[in-house]
Write an enzyme that holds these catalytic residues in place. Structure first.
Site, mmCIF file in Angstrom:
data_model
loop_
_atom_site.group_PDB
_atom_site.id
_atom_site.type_symbol
_atom_site.label_atom_id
_atom_site.label_comp_id
_atom_site.label_asym_id
_atom_site.label_seq_id
_atom_site.Cartn_x
_atom_site.Cartn_y
_atom_site.Cartn_z
ATOM 1 N N CYS A 264 -31.662 -9.741 -8.038
ATOM 2 C CA CYS A 264 -30.850 -10.336 -9.029
ATOM 3 C C CYS A 264 -31.109 -9.901 -10.481
ATOM 4 O O CYS A 264 -29.982 -9.061 -10.905
ATOM 5 C CB CYS A 264 -30.669 -11.709 -8.918
ATOM 6 S SG CYS A 264 -30.337 -12.445 -7.118
HETATM 7 N N1 LIG Z 1 -31.752 -12.731 -2.792
HETATM 8 C C1 LIG Z 1 -31.376 -13.650 -3.754
HETATM 9 O O1 LIG Z 1 -31.993 -14.460 -4.349
HETATM 10 C C2 LIG Z 1 -30.116 -13.792 -4.366
HETATM 11 C C3 LIG Z 1 -29.435 -14.896 -5.027
HETATM 12 C C4 LIG Z 1 -28.040 -15.038 -5.180
HETATM 13 C C5 LIG Z 1 -27.418 -13.717 -4.834
HETATM 14 N N2 LIG Z 1 -27.875 -12.777 -4.272
HETATM 15 C C6 LIG Z 1 -26.856 -11.716 -3.748
HETATM 16 O O2 LIG Z 1 -26.394 -11.991 -2.424
HETATM 17 C C7 LIG Z 1 -26.013 -10.651 -1.884
HETATM 18 C C8 LIG Z 1 -26.992 -10.435 -0.653
HETATM 19 O O3 LIG Z 1 -28.535 -10.353 -1.182
HETATM 20 P P1 LIG Z 1 -29.651 -10.770 -0.001
HETATM 21 O O4 LIG Z 1 -30.786 -10.804 -1.003
HETATM 22 O O5 LIG Z 1 -29.348 -11.556 0.837
HETATM 23 O O6 LIG Z 1 -29.516 -9.471 0.485
HETATM 24 P P2 LIG Z 1 -30.442 -8.818 2.038
HETATM 25 O O7 LIG Z 1 -30.842 -7.296 1.800
HETATM 26 O O8 LIG Z 1 -31.631 -9.923 1.995
HETATM 27 O O9 LIG Z 1 -29.553 -9.037 2.968
HETATM 28 C C9 LIG Z 1 -28.401 -8.340 3.065
HETATM 29 C C10 LIG Z 1 -28.169 -8.426 4.720
HETATM 30 O O10 LIG Z 1 -26.793 -7.700 4.952
HETATM 31 C C11 LIG Z 1 -26.917 -6.819 6.045
HETATM 32 N N3 LIG Z 1 -25.718 -5.700 5.675
HETATM 33 C C12 LIG Z 1 -25.802 -4.821 5.092
HETATM 34 N N4 LIG Z 1 -24.661 -3.851 5.405
HETATM 35 C C13 LIG Z 1 -24.210 -4.820 6.292
HETATM 36 C C14 LIG Z 1 -22.688 -4.693 7.138
HETATM 37 N N5 LIG Z 1 -22.008 -3.373 6.596
HETATM 38 N N6 LIG Z 1 -22.393 -5.317 8.035
HETATM 39 C C15 LIG Z 1 -23.161 -6.560 8.560
HETATM 40 N N7 LIG Z 1 -24.623 -6.713 7.610
HETATM 41 C C16 LIG Z 1 -24.804 -5.989 6.640
HETATM 42 C C17 LIG Z 1 -28.462 -6.080 5.699
HETATM 43 O O11 LIG Z 1 -28.852 -5.560 7.037
HETATM 44 C C18 LIG Z 1 -29.184 -7.485 5.669
HETATM 45 O O12 LIG Z 1 -29.821 -8.157 6.642
HETATM 46 C C19 LIG Z 1 -26.463 -9.643 -2.955
HETATM 47 O O13 LIG Z 1 -24.873 -9.362 -3.524
HETATM 48 C C20 LIG Z 1 -27.086 -10.321 -3.981
HETATM 49 O O14 LIG Z 1 -27.133 -9.948 -5.115
HETATM 50 C C21 LIG Z 1 -28.884 -12.755 -3.810
#
Ligand SMILES: NC(=O)c1ccc[n+]([C@@H]2O[C@H](COP(=O)([O-])OP(=O)(O)OC[C@H]3O[C@@H](n4cnc5c(N)ncnc54)[C@H](O)[C@@H]3O)[C@@H](O)[C@H]2O)c1
Length: 429
Positions: A264
């Site tokens: 983030c």
């Molecule tokens: N990690 C955090 O603390 C946090 C907090 C707030 C917001 N976010 C936001 O949330 C979003 C996701 O972050 P995250 O940390 O969960 O990411 P992550 O990488 O942990 O998880 C994303 C998942 O999406 C899957 N994926 C990718 N492309 C795909 C597709 N086309 N179809 C289906 N699945 C697909 C991946 O395989 C993965 O399992 C980002 O935009 C991030 O900025 C993250």
């Protein structure tokens, strides 16, 4: 299953999607988790967890009770009433927004989109993504947004492993494409979250998340800069922050560290920087904060060199142990972790580097460091004693820092983990 809310699909079973799926289960709503990563789907179907702070029993219990299913078969999007997108939003090699995951997901949804479905984007992104990128892709289905299907944006505010705030108790900002879109997302999220914060547009909701992360990034940069100045002045920044924090109003503590990490704070602000260019606007606060924060690993390196030098040692050939590789304490996430940057810089200078992190048994296949492959070493008195220097990069709670200090020759402390202990062997950085 609660009546009226239907079945919800969550696409992207990562650090955001999986906890969200469990929140839906807790609220008694039926949900299907989708991912292109087959290993995650298999593990969920076996009732296993792949995030250290999510116990497998919770997953197993909800799975066995039929509250959720997990699949890589996207044709099953046809079974659901609501679709939530939680896929990654990284920066590309030019540090520009990489929306490919969102685009791919929207293309997939379009194949199966049906009348009356609600689509909510939760991935962090710049204002305009839902309306200008996701919506036109979905309308390629022939269905019209706001009439045939509904579209909304709601930023994810989860703070990994923060035990003080359960996700469902964190107020949830929501914005809709139309009044009816907002009503639809209100009805769904109202069943899961204790407080909703509706805003007037998709863009206001998108921007609110960026403001939160920019606020953190800028304030962390401020204390990081003051850390360097105060060190030169012989003042301890952590003592100063503790003193300032006693003011009951108008002050909020932020803490310095070895550099930013995670998905983030180091990334999201630059989504806005990129978008701002379209408006002939330069986001100077964001750029300056990024510049200061990204210098912090270099500062840690400099302080380590000086500390070794004062013991008539050079970095080259020194045995250095990195304590903590995750980007923050008590979690297993090493994305963008400053530990990795520090490790590679020390290696380039000829140090013999090892690391210990109880949450991160292996470091390998990182996007920016494809050749890095390391295994966490055991933390023993002998290993500590044999090190020329130990650098505390992440202050996991399970480590006994008094014991670490007792058996080390020299400790570089980037987190104030050794506060109050004998400082003769400690350099703060
Ligand atoms: N990690 C955090 O603390 C946090 C907090 C707030 C917001 N976010 C936001 O949330 C979003 C996701 O972050 P995250 O940390 O969960 O990411 P992550 O990488 O942990 O998880 C994303 C998942 O999406 C899957 N994926 C990718 N492309 C795909 C597709 N086309 N179809 C289906 N699945 C697909 C991946 O395989 C993965 O399992 C980002 O935009 C991030 O900025 C993250």
């Amino acid at each position: 299953m609660k009546a009226g809310k239907g079945i919800t699909a969550i696409i992207g079973m990562g650090y955001v999607g999986l906890p969200l799926l469990l929140d839906f289960c807790e609220a008694g709503l039926k949900v299907i988790g989708f991912d292109i990563d087959e290993s995650k789907i298999t593990r969920l179907q076996n009732g296993e967890s792949y995030i250290s702070y999510i116990p497998a029993e919770i997953i197993l219990n909800y799975y066995n009770n039929g509250l959720f299913d997990a699949t890589g078969d996207f044709s099953r999007l046809g079974e659901v009433d609501n679709i939530i997108i939680t896929v990654p939003t990284p920066l590309n090699e030019y540090r520009e927004p990489d929306l490919q995951y969102i685009r791919d997901t929207a293309e997939t949804i379009t194949k199966y989109l049906k009348k009356d479905q609600l689509v909510v984007l939760e991935s962090t992104t710049f204002p305009g993504t839902s309306r200008d990128i996701v919506l036109p892709i979905l309308e390629k289905s022939g269905l019209k947004a706001g009439e045939d299907f509904f579209i909304a944006y709601s930023p994810e505010r989860v703070d990994p492993n923060n035990k003080d705030y359960r996700a469902c108790e964190i107020p949830k900002v929501i914005g809709g494409y139309s009044a009816e879109c907002l009503e639809r997302v209100q009805a769904l999220y109202g069943a899961v979250f204790s407080r909703l914060v509706p805003v007037s547009s998709l863009e206001a909701a998108e921007a609110s998340k960026l403001l939160e992360n920019i606020f953190r990034g800028v304030n962390i940069a401020l204390v990081n800069e003051l850390k360097v100045l105060f060190d030169r002045m012989g003042i301890d920044i952590w003592e100063v922050i503790d003193a300032s924090s006693t003011k009951p109003f108008g002050f909020m503590p932020f803490y310095p560290g070895p550099g930013l990490g995670g998905h983030c704070i180091p990334i999201d602000p630059f989504y806005l920087t990129w978008k701002a260019r379209e408006y002939d606007f330069s986001t100077r606060f964001i750029e300056l904060a990024g510049e200061i924060n990204s210098q912090m690993p270099y500062y840690v390196l400099q302080k380590t060199m000086e500390a070794l030098n004062s013991r008539e040692k050079s970095i080259k050939g020194s045995e250095i142990l990195i304590l903590g590789a995750a980007y923050k304490k008590d979690i297993d996430d090493i994305r963008e972790s400053p530990a990795v940057k520090i490790i590679t810089m020390l290696q380039e200078k000829g140090a013999v580097v090892s690391y210990h992190d109880p949450y991160v048994p292996l470091i390998e296949s990182m996007r920016s460091y494809p050749d890095l492959k390391m295994k966490s070493v055991e933390l023993t008195e002998e290993i500590l004693h044999n090190m020329d220097c130990v650098i505390i990069v992440t202050d996991h709670s399970c480590i006994d820092y008094r014991w670490v200090l007792a058996h080390s020759q020299l400790v570089i402390d980037t987190r104030n983990a050794l506060q109050g202990l004998d400082e003769s062997k400690v350099t703060k950085a």
